[in-house]
Design a protein around this motif. Structure first.
Motif, PDB file in Angstrom:
ATOM      1  N   ARG A 119       1.242  -1.304   0.225  1.00 18.96           N
ATOM      2  CA  ARG A 119       0.061   0.178   0.424  1.00 18.96           C
ATOM      3  C   ARG A 119       0.874   1.025  -0.109  1.00 18.96           C
ATOM      4  NH1 ARG A 119      -2.752   0.639   4.795  1.00 18.96           N
ATOM      5  NH2 ARG A 119      -0.902  -1.032   5.830  1.00 18.96           N
ATOM      6  N   HIS A 123      -0.478   7.913   0.582  1.00 18.68           N
ATOM      7  CA  HIS A 123      -2.831   7.758   0.862  1.00 18.68           C
ATOM      8  C   HIS A 123      -2.885   5.715   0.717  1.00 18.68           C
ATOM      9  CE1 HIS A 123      -2.282  11.144  -0.981  1.00 18.68           C
ATOM     10  NE2 HIS A 123      -1.219  10.562  -1.611  1.00 18.68           N
ATOM     11  N   ALA A 125      -5.739   3.673   1.375  1.00 21.84           N
ATOM     12  CA  ALA A 125      -6.583   3.808   1.825  1.00 21.84           C
ATOM     13  C   ALA A 125      -6.952   2.239   2.133  1.00 21.84           C
ATOM     14  CB  ALA A 125      -7.373   3.386   0.190  1.00 21.84           C
ATOM     15  N   TRP A 127      -9.317  -0.910   4.125  1.00 19.10           N
ATOM     16  CA  TRP A 127     -10.172  -1.569   3.165  1.00 19.10           C
ATOM     17  C   TRP A 127     -11.637  -2.185   4.243  1.00 19.10           C
ATOM     18  CZ3 TRP A 127      -5.668  -6.028   2.177  1.00 19.10           C
ATOM     19  CH2 TRP A 127      -5.046  -5.400   1.040  1.00 19.10           C
ATOM     20  N   SER A 154     -13.784   3.768  -5.481  1.00 14.55           N
ATOM     21  CA  SER A 154     -13.832   2.767  -4.932  1.00 14.55           C
ATOM     22  C   SER A 154     -13.616   1.839  -5.872  1.00 14.55           C
ATOM     23  CB  SER A 154     -15.178   3.017  -4.098  1.00 14.55           C
ATOM     24  OG  SER A 154     -15.152   0.814  -3.346  1.00 14.55           O
ATOM     25  N   PRO A 173      -4.584   6.886  -6.576  1.00 16.21           N
ATOM     26  CA  PRO A 173      -5.199   6.045  -5.697  1.00 16.21           C
ATOM     27  C   PRO A 173      -6.731   5.648  -5.110  1.00 16.21           C
ATOM     28  CG  PRO A 173      -3.108   8.095  -4.817  1.00 16.21           C
ATOM     29  CD  PRO A 173      -4.021   7.481  -6.235  1.00 16.21           C
ATOM     30  N   TYR A 174      -7.500   5.313  -5.041  1.00 18.99           N
ATOM     31  CA  TYR A 174      -8.132   4.177  -3.904  1.00 18.99           C
ATOM     32  C   TYR A 174      -8.699   5.666  -3.054  1.00 18.99           C
ATOM     33  CZ  TYR A 174      -8.833   1.767  -8.048  1.00 18.99           C
ATOM     34  OH  TYR A 174      -9.006   0.886  -9.226  1.00 18.99           O
ATOM     35  N   ASP A 175     -10.144   6.301  -2.742  1.00 20.53           N
ATOM     36  CA  ASP A 175     -10.124   6.503  -1.867  1.00 20.53           C
ATOM     37  C   ASP A 175     -10.658   5.510  -0.674  1.00 20.53           C
ATOM     38  OD1 ASP A 175     -10.025   9.193  -2.439  1.00 20.53           O
ATOM     39  OD2 ASP A 175     -12.331   8.672  -3.430  1.00 20.53           O
ATOM     40  N   VAL A 176     -10.656   3.990  -1.023  1.00 17.93           N
ATOM     41  CA  VAL A 176     -10.977   3.696  -0.161  1.00 17.93           C
ATOM     42  C   VAL A 176     -11.844   1.804  -0.903  1.00 17.93           C
ATOM     43  CG1 VAL A 176     -13.456   3.567  -0.522  1.00 17.93           C
ATOM     44  CG2 VAL A 176     -12.596   2.232   1.741  1.00 17.93           C
ATOM     45  N   HIS A 326     -17.788   3.410   7.751  1.00 17.67           N
ATOM     46  CA  HIS A 326     -16.690   4.346   6.770  1.00 17.67           C
ATOM     47  C   HIS A 326     -17.525   5.479   7.290  1.00 17.67           C
ATOM     48  CE1 HIS A 326     -13.026   5.354   4.632  1.00 17.67           C
ATOM     49  NE2 HIS A 326     -14.141   5.670   3.844  1.00 17.67           N
TER      50      HIS A 326
END
Length: 497
Positions: A119, A123, A125, A127, A154, A173-176, A326
């Protein structure tokens, strides 16, 4: 020169000099090879066979520098000077290559563990992780839909969708990340720590994978449940559990979590404080609102869902709980669930003809999934059978036998189901289409005979339900091929009648 220890390395480090072996070359294995090469490792991939869909990728990775051996016996021996072994989740813990790694002190990771270590430190994200015997894919896809409705970048990854190494290494990068994890994947994790996680249910499945050595008295369910419970280790915000399945709550109680993490139950009944559940035809939240001791917040109505089958509603509640943990709003939960449509072969109505409904739930590949599907319909002509994977059907028949109009059996382990029916529902008529005077029925004729047999049992108002309770690989390429064959046979039958 001393080679670096891969256990000390991450995404920002050079992996030059690390000799990594990747065993298995499915989607996750190929992704692991690709990203290990990108980091500078020397990669040797071994596999017994390769999916034709990724042959082109194999050639590309060889050009990029990977050594790839694909032949019988390739995964039986651990190459010398291996620094880390990354294994496909299909490898049992007693596989020779894994035993050799353990004996030599070589770290054994799954692709999930590798992804967690890679990761982006700038950033990372979070899981949101989902496991369980049944409902994982639907829940993760629901969760991803909710997160997107909230405006978050996402992706559904892991056991469904994108391989996790690809997700974490994405330049944007993904936020989540909504992560589906099987028990096999969880078995090969050590440091993964979800922001929030859920075990949807724990029932018999894949027990053949957890069988001990011949003569062993080890209960395979113990190992299976233990691996499911790994998903709660290190959870930061919420451990979501199924109030109707005490085993999931037990796993929460035994988990070592971050101080302050909450246990959140989901129920198909009226929820207590700290839970999500159902009031009338409304999904409600009594966990993530300030007035949870005295009131509940509406998340969505049954009309917002693609199905009102009990297990579908339970999946929606689990997804909503993870999203709310979240910080997602109630309206985003509603909008995400409203937009969600399940994949094919999940309680899909194939046809309604002459007062009979034909339903394809080929994805029901174990008894627990079949029971959930059967509970949504009555009376039912049940189409069942295939590879039982060590599971038994006595509880299912004992609990749901009174819903059965009749049963049509197929597949290698159909005798296990037939025996359960004879013990607990002896008056239910059973037709075995896989054997007759001449032996085994072959090819496409099997499903045509299944449908014809089911039609002789069904009455007006009944549902003919393909919910095999077994895996498909004894007769079909996968559960989707089985469902497609059923749907085609039903369509042909309807056109002829």
């Amino acid at each position: 020169m001393t080679r670096p220890d891969p256990s000390d390395l991450g995404r920002a480090d050079s992996w030059e000099g690390v000799r990594a072996v990747v065993a298995g070359f499915g989607a996750s294995g190929a992704a692991a090879v690709d990203n290990l090469l990108h980091l500078g490792a020397e990669v040797h991939a071994v596999a017994e066979s390769v999916n034709p869909k990724i042959l082109e990728r194999v050639e590309l990775l060889e050009v990029l520098g990977a050594r790839i051996d694909v032949h019988e016996g390739a995964t039986s021996v651990l190459p010398e000077d291996t620094d880390v072994l990354v294994v496909s989740p299909g490898f049992r813990p007693d596989a020779p290559i894994i035993l050799a790694a353990r004996e030599r002190g070589v770290p054994v990771w799954g692709e999930v563990e590798l992804a967690w270590r890679l990761r982006d430190p700038e950033h990372p994200a979070p899981w949101l992780c989902v496991t369980g015997t049944n409902g994982k894919t639907t829940t993760v896809q629901m969760l991803d839909s909710i997160l997107r409705a909230a405006g978050l970048r996402s992706v559904a990854a892991g056991n469904v969708g994108l391989p996790l190494t690809e997700a974490v290494m994405d330049p944007e990068p993904y936020d989540v990340i909504a992560v589906e994890l099987s028990s096999f994947q969880l078995h090969y994790t050590d440091t993964v720590a979800a922001e929030s996680a859920v075990v949807l249910n724990v029932a018999e499945d894949h027990l053949d994978w957890y069988d001990g050595p011949a003569g062993s008295e080890v209960d395979p369910m113990v190992g299976y449940a233990h691996d499911k419970g790994r998903i709660y280790q290190g959870v930061e915000r919420a451990c979501v559990y199924n109030a109707a399945d005490p085993e999931t709550e037990r796993l929460v109680r035994e988990a070592d979590v971050v101080e302050g993490a909450r246990a959140i139950g989901f129920t198909l009944g009226v929820p207590g404080p700290g839970m999500v559940g159902v009031v009338d035809d409304i999904l409600v939240d009594r966990a993530f609102i300030e007035q949870r001791t005295t009131s509940a917040a509406e998340l969505c109505t049954f009309e917002d869902l693609a199905s009102t089958a009990p297990h579908f509603i339970a999946n929606a509640l689990a997804a909503a709980a993870l999203a709310r943990a979240h910080g997602v709003s109630q309206s985003a939960v509603r909008d995400g669930l409203r937009a969600f449509q399940p994949d094919g072969h999940r309680i899909a109505v194939v046809a309604e003809h002459a007062g009979i409904t034909w339903v394809d739930d080929s994805k029901a590949t174990n008894p627990h999934a079949a029971a959930s599907s059967l509970a949504a319909f009555a009376p039912v002509v049940w189409v069942a059978g295939g590879l039982a994977k060590g599971a038994r059907f006595d509880d299912l028949v004992r609990q749901l036998g009174d819903r059965l109009r009749g049963v049509v059996l197929i597949g290698r382990d159909r005798g296990i189901i037939a025996d359960a029916l004879s013990r607990h529902a002896p008056d239910v008529p059973v037709i075995d289409v896989d054997t007759d005077e001449t032996g085994v029925v072959a090819g496409d004729d099997r499903m045509r005979r299944v449908v014809a047999a089911a039609a002789t049992l069904a009455q007006v108002g009944d549902t003919v339900l393909l919910a095999p309770g077994c895996a498909s690989m004894d007769q079909f390429a996968d559960y989707a091929a089985r469902g497609d064959a059923f749907a085609a046979a039903v369509t042909g039958y309807v056109e002829e009648h």
